[in-house]
Write a protein that holds these residues in place. Structure first.
Motif, short mmCIF file in Angstrom:
data_model
loop_
_atom_site.label_atom_id
_atom_site.label_comp_id
_atom_site.label_asym_id
_atom_site.label_seq_id
_atom_site.Cartn_x
_atom_site.Cartn_y
_atom_site.Cartn_z
N ASP A 216 70.19 40.24 31.67
CA ASP A 216 71.53 40.06 32.23
C ASP A 216 71.53 40.32 33.74
O ASP A 216 72.14 39.59 34.52
N ARG A 217 70.83 41.38 34.15
CA ARG A 217 70.75 41.74 35.57
C ARG A 217 70.05 40.63 36.36
O ARG A 217 70.51 40.22 37.43
N ARG A 218 68.95 40.11 35.82
CA ARG A 218 68.24 39.02 36.49
C ARG A 218 69.12 37.77 36.59
O ARG A 218 69.14 37.11 37.63
N THR A 219 69.82 37.46 35.49
CA THR A 219 70.69 36.28 35.49
C THR A 219 71.75 36.41 36.57
O THR A 219 72.03 35.46 37.31
N GLU A 220 72.36 37.59 36.68
CA GLU A 220 73.37 37.82 37.72
C GLU A 220 72.78 37.66 39.11
O GLU A 220 73.41 37.08 40.00
N LYS A 221 71.58 38.17 39.32
CA LYS A 221 70.93 38.07 40.63
C LYS A 221 70.65 36.61 40.98
O LYS A 221 70.89 36.18 42.12
N LEU A 222 70.15 35.84 40.02
CA LEU A 222 69.88 34.42 40.26
C LEU A 222 71.17 33.65 40.54
O LEU A 222 71.24 32.82 41.45
N THR A 223 72.20 33.95 39.76
CA THR A 223 73.50 33.29 39.94
C THR A 223 74.08 33.60 41.31
O THR A 223 74.56 32.70 42.02
N ALA A 224 74.02 34.87 41.70
CA ALA A 224 74.56 35.28 43.01
C ALA A 224 73.81 34.58 44.14
O ALA A 224 74.41 34.17 45.14
N ALA A 225 72.49 34.40 43.99
CA ALA A 225 71.70 33.74 45.03
C ALA A 225 72.15 32.28 45.19
O ALA A 225 72.30 31.80 46.32
N LEU A 226 72.38 31.59 44.08
CA LEU A 226 72.85 30.20 44.18
C LEU A 226 74.24 30.13 44.79
O LEU A 226 74.51 29.25 45.62
N ARG A 227 75.11 31.04 44.39
CA ARG A 227 76.47 31.04 44.96
C ARG A 227 76.44 31.28 46.46
O ARG A 227 77.17 30.64 47.21
N ARG A 228 75.58 32.20 46.92
CA ARG A 228 75.45 32.46 48.36
C ARG A 228 75.02 31.20 49.10
O ARG A 228 75.39 30.97 50.25
N ALA A 229 74.23 30.37 48.41
CA ALA A 229 73.75 29.12 49.02
C ALA A 229 74.76 27.99 48.89
O ALA A 229 74.51 26.88 49.34
N GLY A 230 75.90 28.27 48.25
CA GLY A 230 76.93 27.26 48.10
C GLY A 230 76.67 26.27 46.98
O GLY A 230 77.23 25.17 46.98
N VAL A 231 75.82 26.65 46.03
CA VAL A 231 75.49 25.76 44.91
C VAL A 231 76.43 26.06 43.75
O VAL A 231 76.63 27.22 43.38
N ARG A 232 77.00 25.00 43.19
CA ARG A 232 77.92 25.15 42.06
C ARG A 232 77.14 25.48 40.78
O ARG A 232 76.09 24.91 40.52
N ILE A 233 77.66 26.42 40.02
CA ILE A 233 77.00 26.84 38.78
C ILE A 233 77.58 26.03 37.62
O ILE A 233 78.62 26.36 37.07
N THR A 234 76.88 24.97 37.28
CA THR A 234 77.28 24.14 36.14
C THR A 234 76.74 24.76 34.85
O THR A 234 75.94 25.70 34.90
N ARG A 235 77.16 24.23 33.71
CA ARG A 235 76.63 24.73 32.43
C ARG A 235 75.11 24.56 32.37
O ARG A 235 74.40 25.43 31.88
N GLN A 236 74.63 23.43 32.89
CA GLN A 236 73.19 23.18 32.88
C GLN A 236 72.44 24.17 33.77
O GLN A 236 71.41 24.72 33.39
N ARG A 237 73.00 24.41 34.96
CA ARG A 237 72.35 25.38 35.85
C ARG A 237 72.40 26.79 35.26
O ARG A 237 71.45 27.55 35.37
N ALA A 238 73.52 27.13 34.63
CA ALA A 238 73.62 28.45 33.98
C ALA A 238 72.55 28.59 32.90
O ALA A 238 71.94 29.66 32.76
N ALA A 239 72.30 27.53 32.15
CA ALA A 239 71.25 27.56 31.12
C ALA A 239 69.88 27.74 31.77
O ALA A 239 69.06 28.53 31.29
N LEU A 240 69.64 27.04 32.88
CA LEU A 240 68.37 27.18 33.59
C LEU A 240 68.18 28.61 34.10
O LEU A 240 67.11 29.19 33.98
N LEU A 241 69.25 29.19 34.67
CA LEU A 241 69.16 30.56 35.18
C LEU A 241 68.87 31.54 34.06
O LEU A 241 68.09 32.48 34.22
N SER A 242 69.47 31.31 32.91
CA SER A 242 69.22 32.15 31.74
C SER A 242 67.75 32.06 31.31
O SER A 242 67.10 33.07 31.03
#
Length: 144
Positions: A5-31
């Motif tokens: 969960d901690r890693r997933t949050e860190k990966l998600t936060a990194a994409l958001r900082r870069a302005g990348v939208r978190i789609t369902r597919q990207r969320a699955a990839l991050l997981s």
């Protein structure tokens, strides 16, 4: 909160900082990336993410991996004769052995090797800033 969960949050936060939208597919990839304890390539990651949420394209995987690498949260390894492999950047320093017959990547740490590298650099008037050690190996054949 689990490590995944901690890693997933860190990966998600990194994409958001870069302005990348978190789609369902990207969320699955991050997981999938957060769960990975091996060194998957982009095709492996796409296949794993597809099992969770269908519809993720290989180009999306590559774009996402590039952005995560740019943000410093994953490491890209380009081992000889193989496609790029990825791992979490937060892992402790380790080196790699790559089985040339199976392409298996084996992580290892060896303090005497680390000391020797530092001693060599020091003797030549340098300090190590970063290094990578890759050993290309094959299983020894038993003697007949």
């Amino acid at each position: 909160m689990t490590e995944i969960d901690r890693r997933t949050e860190k990966l998600t936060a990194a994409l958001r900082r870069a302005g990348v939208r978190i789609t369902r597919q990207r969320a699955a990839l991050l997981s999938v990336l957060a769960e990975a304890d091996d060194h998957p390539d982009a095709v492996d990651l796409q296949r794993r993410a597809e099992e969770k949420v269908p519809g993720i394209s290989l180009s999306t995987v590559y774009r996402t991996l590039t952005e995560l690498e740019n943000q410093g949260v994953i490491l890209r390894h380009q081992f000889e004769g193989a496609s790029a492999r990825y791992e979490h950047s937060e892992t402790q320093h380790h080196d790699h052995m790559i089985d040339v017959e199976t392409n298996e990547v084996i992580e290892f740490s060896n303090e005497p090797i680390e000391r020797l590298q530092a001693e060599i650099a020091e003797a030549m008037g340098y300090e190590i800033v970063h290094h990578r050690l890759e050993l290309y190996v094959r299983k020894k054949k038993p003697l007949a």
